[in-house]
Write a protein that holds these residues in place. Structure first.
Motif, PDB file in Angstrom:
ATOM      1  N   CYS A   1      -7.190   0.557   0.935  1.00  0.00           N
ATOM      2  CA  CYS A   1      -6.703   2.498  -0.029  1.00  0.00           C
ATOM      3  C   CYS A   1      -5.208   2.655  -0.508  1.00  0.00           C
ATOM      4  O   CYS A   1      -4.551   3.597  -0.790  1.00  0.00           O
TER       5      CYS A   1
ATOM      6  N   GLU B   1      -5.342   6.924   7.643  1.00  0.00           N
ATOM      7  CA  GLU B   1      -5.696   7.665   8.804  1.00  0.00           C
ATOM      8  C   GLU B   1      -6.630   9.002   9.205  1.00  0.00           C
ATOM      9  O   GLU B   1      -7.648   9.180   9.629  1.00  0.00           O
ATOM     10  N   GLN B   2      -6.676   9.552   7.482  1.00  0.00           N
ATOM     11  CA  GLN B   2      -8.474  10.262   7.532  1.00  0.00           C
ATOM     12  C   GLN B   2      -9.719   9.711   7.208  1.00  0.00           C
ATOM     13  O   GLN B   2     -10.005   9.825   8.267  1.00  0.00           O
TER      14      GLN B   2
ATOM     15  N   GLN C   1      -9.632   8.945  11.074  1.00  0.00           N
ATOM     16  CA  GLN C   1     -10.316  10.108  12.122  1.00  0.00           C
ATOM     17  C   GLN C   1     -11.837  10.178  11.420  1.00  0.00           C
ATOM     18  O   GLN C   1     -12.642  10.879  11.759  1.00  0.00           O
TER      19      GLN C   1
ATOM     20  N   ARG D   1     -13.853   9.518   0.298  1.00  0.00           N
ATOM     21  CA  ARG D   1     -14.102   9.389   1.592  1.00  0.00           C
ATOM     22  C   ARG D   1     -15.630   9.570   1.927  1.00  0.00           C
ATOM     23  O   ARG D   1     -16.268   9.564   2.676  1.00  0.00           O
TER      24      ARG D   1
ATOM     25  N   GLY E   1      -4.432  -0.618   4.151  1.00  0.00           N
ATOM     26  CA  GLY E   1      -3.859   0.594   3.216  1.00  0.00           C
ATOM     27  C   GLY E   1      -3.202  -0.427   2.407  1.00  0.00           C
ATOM     28  O   GLY E   1      -4.254  -1.410   2.173  1.00  0.00           O
TER      29      GLY E   1
ATOM     30  N   ASN F   1      -2.213   4.631  -0.485  1.00  0.00           N
ATOM     31  CA  ASN F   1      -2.190   5.870   0.545  1.00  0.00           C
ATOM     32  C   ASN F   1      -2.347   5.945   1.439  1.00  0.00           C
ATOM     33  O   ASN F   1      -3.971   5.592   1.436  1.00  0.00           O
ATOM     34  N   GLN F   2      -1.600   5.937   2.591  1.00  0.00           N
ATOM     35  CA  GLN F   2      -1.554   5.270   3.381  1.00  0.00           C
ATOM     36  C   GLN F   2      -2.258   7.083   3.795  1.00  0.00           C
ATOM     37  O   GLN F   2      -3.154   6.773   5.588  1.00  0.00           O
ATOM     38  N   SER F   3      -1.883   8.011   4.063  1.00  0.00           N
ATOM     39  CA  SER F   3      -2.890   9.328   4.402  1.00  0.00           C
ATOM     40  C   SER F   3      -3.936   9.179   4.194  1.00  0.00           C
ATOM     41  O   SER F   3      -4.873   9.568   5.610  1.00  0.00           O
ATOM     42  N   LEU F   4      -4.964   8.303   2.864  1.00  0.00           N
ATOM     43  CA  LEU F   4      -6.775   8.383   3.141  1.00  0.00           C
ATOM     44  C   LEU F   4      -6.294   6.840   4.224  1.00  0.00           C
ATOM     45  O   LEU F   4      -7.830   7.369   5.237  1.00  0.00           O
TER      46      LEU F   4
END
Length: 442
Positions: free
Chosen positions: A255, A263-264, A267, A237, A275, A258-261
């Protein structure tokens, strides 16, 4: 900025006609990230194209019970939750003469299952993971494994764990890791060049525009492809935000799983975050520079694609060690501070430094004949001579011609590499070079 389809005309050199026999080779990798498996994929496809039968195994599956999964999870936790602890561990073991007692016990536990997994008609075994190399070397030393065992060194920096007594030959992608391996006592070190999917190649014709449209990327802006391995680890990030703030290039971030990355990042205002990407060759065709933090397979794929490469905010351990080795080789810039990010990216995108790296990266893939002849030399499988590489003349590119000569000179097993490639940029490392050249291969 020069078009990347001008780099080297024509296809990569052929590995030669298919062999006449049907010898079986076993390749052992490990699903720790994607780099070891990616190298195994490349080896498998090249061997199969030459008429070999190839079996694949995951070293983690050869460990007892759930040990392999525990090992992978522990490594992942170290990288994500305690990166500096991993750095200290890496440095403490980087030049150890042998693995510690815990590692030796772990490797011994895999010996029986490894030996049992090999078909009776196996003629050679190749490891792309240091743990598998340790097991194969021990089996060879005791005479339990009767066929040649090879280690394919996937990294530009060579940790001591890669070097296992008993291994018949160590195959390196470049003279710098070959020198490191030789200095640590590796047997029969040979520079064979990288192995990557053939789809990774310099962009031609309208591929760039088509790829940008396919991925929904800006049509004309310079694009910096930021990668962080299949796990999406590291200061991704922060790196993405800093690339965007330079104004020199638009960050395109992959990413992995790391799917949460993903989304971060979205944002954070990073518009182009992906992904897992199946079409990485296409995404590299769309972009203008690669920024990476581990120095593994993706960097080699970028070299084949004609992308200049920068190492930035590298992960601890092998990430930083690979960044240093790639910089020494003249293949990638190591950006150590945020203040250097903008000027170095600009040089890679628009200056002679970028064009020089693009040429050097493609030449790395085309100068050597690959690992198959080296494997064949001991596996009893005869191949016809490979087709000659296309002759390309670039005025003032003496260093690239020297690189080709260096790689070709090291194709036979047991011949130490004359480490002349890129050392005009790294004269301080002639001590290591001299040690390699003066020593006898083992």
């Amino acid at each position: 900025m020069p078009e990347r389809d001008e780099l080297l005309p024509g296809p990569p050199p052929s590995a030669g006609p298919q062999g006449t026999g049907r010898h079986r080779v076993v390749v052992i990798s490990a699903s720790v990230g994607a780099g070891h498996d990616g190298a195994a994929d490349g080896l498998t496809s090249r061997l199969a194209a030459q008429g070999f039968l190839v079996d694949r195994y995951d070293f983690l599956d050869l460990l007892p019970a759930r040990t392999g999964k525990l090992l992978r999870d522990a490594y992942h936790r170290l990288l994500t939750r305690a990166p500096e602890r991993y750095q200290r561990l890496y440095q403490a073991t980087e030049h150890a003469s042998r693995p510690g007692a815990v590692w030796r016990a772990l490797f011994r536990s895999a010996e029986h299952r490894t030996l049992a997994a090999l078909p009776p008609d196996t003629t050679a075994v190749i490891s792309t993971y240091p743990g598998a190399s340790q097991v194969l070397g021990a089996l060879r030393q005791r005479g339990a494994l009767k066929v040649p065992a090879y280690t394919f060194l996937t990294d530009f920096s060579v940790h001591a764990l890669w070097i296992a007594p008993g291994i018949d030959a160590h195959l390196a992608v470049h003279p710098i890791p070959a020198a490191q391996a030789h200095a640590q006592g590796a047997a029969a070190v040979t520079v064979v060049g990288p192995v990557t999917d053939a789809r990774f190649a310099p962009v031609v014709g309208g591929q760039r525009s088509a790829a940008r449209a396919r991925f929904g990327l800006p049509e004309h802006a310079p694009l910096a492809l930021l990668v962080a391995g299949s796990w999406g680890v590291g200061a991704v990030r922060q790196a993405a935000a800093e690339i965007q703030e330079t104004g020199v290039a638009v960050p395109v971030v992959v990413c992995g799983r790391n799917q949460s990355l993903v989304e971060q990042l979205r944002q954070d205002g990073i518009a182009h975050a992906f992904g897992w990407v199946d079409d990485m060759p296409g995404l590299m065709h769309a972009c203008d520079v690669l920024v990476q933090n581990a120095g593994g397979l993706t960097a080699l794929e970028a070299f084949a694609s004609g992308l200049p490469v920068a190492s930035y905010r590298c992960i601890p351990g092998h990430g930083r060690a690979n960044a240093q080795a790639l910089e020494e080789a003249g293949l990638a810039a190591w950006i150590r501070t945020v203040d250097d990010l903008r000027p170095v990216l600009a040089e890679l995108l628009h200056g002679p430094r970028g064009r020089g790296q693009r040429l050097a990266g493609v030449a790395l893939h085309r100068a050597a004949s690959g690992p198959v002849p080296a494997i064949t030399a001991r596996a009893g499988h005869r191949l016809a001579p490979p087709a000659p590489s296309p002759t390309v003349h670039h005025p003032g590119r003496r260093r690239l011609a020297l690189a080709a000569t260096t790689a070709v000179a090291t194709v036979s097993l047991g011949v130490a590499a004359p480490l002349t490639y890129a050392y005009a940029k790294a004269p301080a490392h002639f001590t290591t070079v001299a040690h390699y050249l003066d020593g006898d291969d083992r």
